[in-house]
Scaffold this active site. Structure first.
Site, short mmCIF file in Angstrom:
data_model
loop_
_atom_site.label_atom_id
_atom_site.label_comp_id
_atom_site.label_asym_id
_atom_site.label_seq_id
_atom_site.Cartn_x
_atom_site.Cartn_y
_atom_site.Cartn_z
N SER A 158 0.85 -1.18 0.00
CA SER A 158 0.00 0.00 0.00
C SER A 158 0.88 1.23 0.00
O SER A 158 2.10 1.14 0.21
CB SER A 158 -0.91 0.01 1.22
N LYS A 159 0.23 2.34 -0.24
CA LYS A 159 0.99 3.60 -0.31
C LYS A 159 1.64 3.91 1.02
O LYS A 159 2.55 4.72 1.10
CB LYS A 159 0.07 4.73 -0.74
N ARG A 160 1.17 3.25 2.06
CA ARG A 160 1.77 3.50 3.38
C ARG A 160 3.12 2.81 3.52
O ARG A 160 3.90 3.16 4.38
CB ARG A 160 0.82 3.05 4.49
#
Ligand code: GLU
Length: 314
Positions: free
Chosen positions: A251-253
């Site tokens: 994920s972008k995290r």
């Protein structure tokens, strides 16, 4: 043979990560290996989540990697605009066709009603709409509309929609049983992904959709919309998802798989070569440009199940 037109359809709500990048790489390679071209469409239906600067950054990142599209994005082209946020008037026409067939109805269900503990769920975790607002009377609709603006759903048939995915093989869903009436438009007026993606791929002349296997279960809905709207569907080719070494979805995290981090450490050919290796496209993680991978590209080598990124590869 007519020209293959592939596409990337990212929703840039941040910097690209390896999962997005892998999808662009395979879509690009698949189209190019067939002598085709690639369209870039920015899926910024919700412009607050996907501000323009992320789309511009994504184009710069694709160019840096050697994966620039042949049409679309900020360069435009014959089927433009290529930003979904600028295409509402087009979606409206197709929405109106479905409405004229009596297939669209307002839904007043709140999020908490939809996610009630006993709501039936799809295999992908989404709620199967139980049809609560399907048969409201005009008087009920008027009364409810006075309190809150409705979202709009399409009435699906009790019918199995089957297709053969180019990579994952046969897949089928009964729309009424497995999916339920789905959204065409949100209460704030924003058209839903399922409608926009069908209209756009058709109008942009896309013949091959390569995307993540998480969208496999959207395909029967989309095929049904193609049929109802009299549009020609592309061929679908779903690719395995890339997972972090511990098995989580990227994920972008995950800062370390974002292009921001990767760009500071690796050359484009190092990133592409490593990704090509995990996708089965070359026997070692040696640096490669996308263009160098075209000749030997073959879907048969790409795994069919989720790909775990080896620890320490990036
Ligand atoms: N915009 C979607 C995403 O970024 C992809 C849609 C599609 O490929 O059909 O997840």
């Amino acid at each position: 043979m007519s020209t293959v037109v592939g596409r990337y359809a990212p929703s840039p709500s941040g910097r690209m990560h390896l999962g997005n990048l892998c999808c662009c790489l395979l879509a690009w390679l698949s189209a190019k290996a067939q002598g085709g071209r690639v369209v870039l469409r920015i899926e910024d239906l919700d412009p607050e989540r996907c501000p323009r600067h992320f789309a511009d950054q994504l184009e710069a990142d694709l160019a840096w990697l050697g994966l620039a599209a042949d049409e679309g994005g900020s360069a435009g082209g014959p089927a433009g605009p290529y930003y979904q946020s600028q295409r509402s008037a087009i979606y409206q026409q197709y929405y109106d066709k479905l409405a004229a067939m009596g297939l669209v109805y307002p839904c007043f269900c709140s999020r908490s009603q939809l996610h009630a503990a006993d709501a039936p769920h799809r295999s992908d975790g989404q709620v199967i709409y139980p049809g609560t607002c399907r048969n409201l009377t005009p008087a009920q609709i008027a009364e409810k509309s006075a309190k809150r603006p409705p979202a709009w759903r399409v009435r699906v048939p009790d019918e199995e929609i089957a297709f053969v995915d180019r990579h994952l093989g046969p897949y089928a869903e009964n729309l009424a049983r497995d999916c339920g009436d789905f959204y065409l438009r949100r209460a704030d007026g924003i058209f839903a992904y399922q409608l926009a993606v069908v209209v756009d791929d058709a109008l942009m002349g896309v013949t091959e959709v390569v995307r993540g296997a998480d969208l496999l279960s959207s395909t029967p809905r989309q095929l049904w919309l193609y049929r109802m709207l009299g549009l020609t569907p592309p061929r679908f080719c779903h690719m395995p998802l890339l997972l972090a070494p511990d098995g989580r979805r990227l994920s972008k995290r995950d800062g370390d798989v974002s292009l921001e981090h990767l760009q500071a450490r690796y050359t484009p050919a190092e990133i592409v070569g490593r990704l090509a290796w995990v996708c089965g496209l070359q026997p070692s993680p040696d640096p490669r440009t996308p263009a160098q991978l075209i000749h030997d590209f073959d879907w048969a080598r790409v795994p069919k199940t989720d790909i775990l990124l080896p620890e320490g590869l990036f």
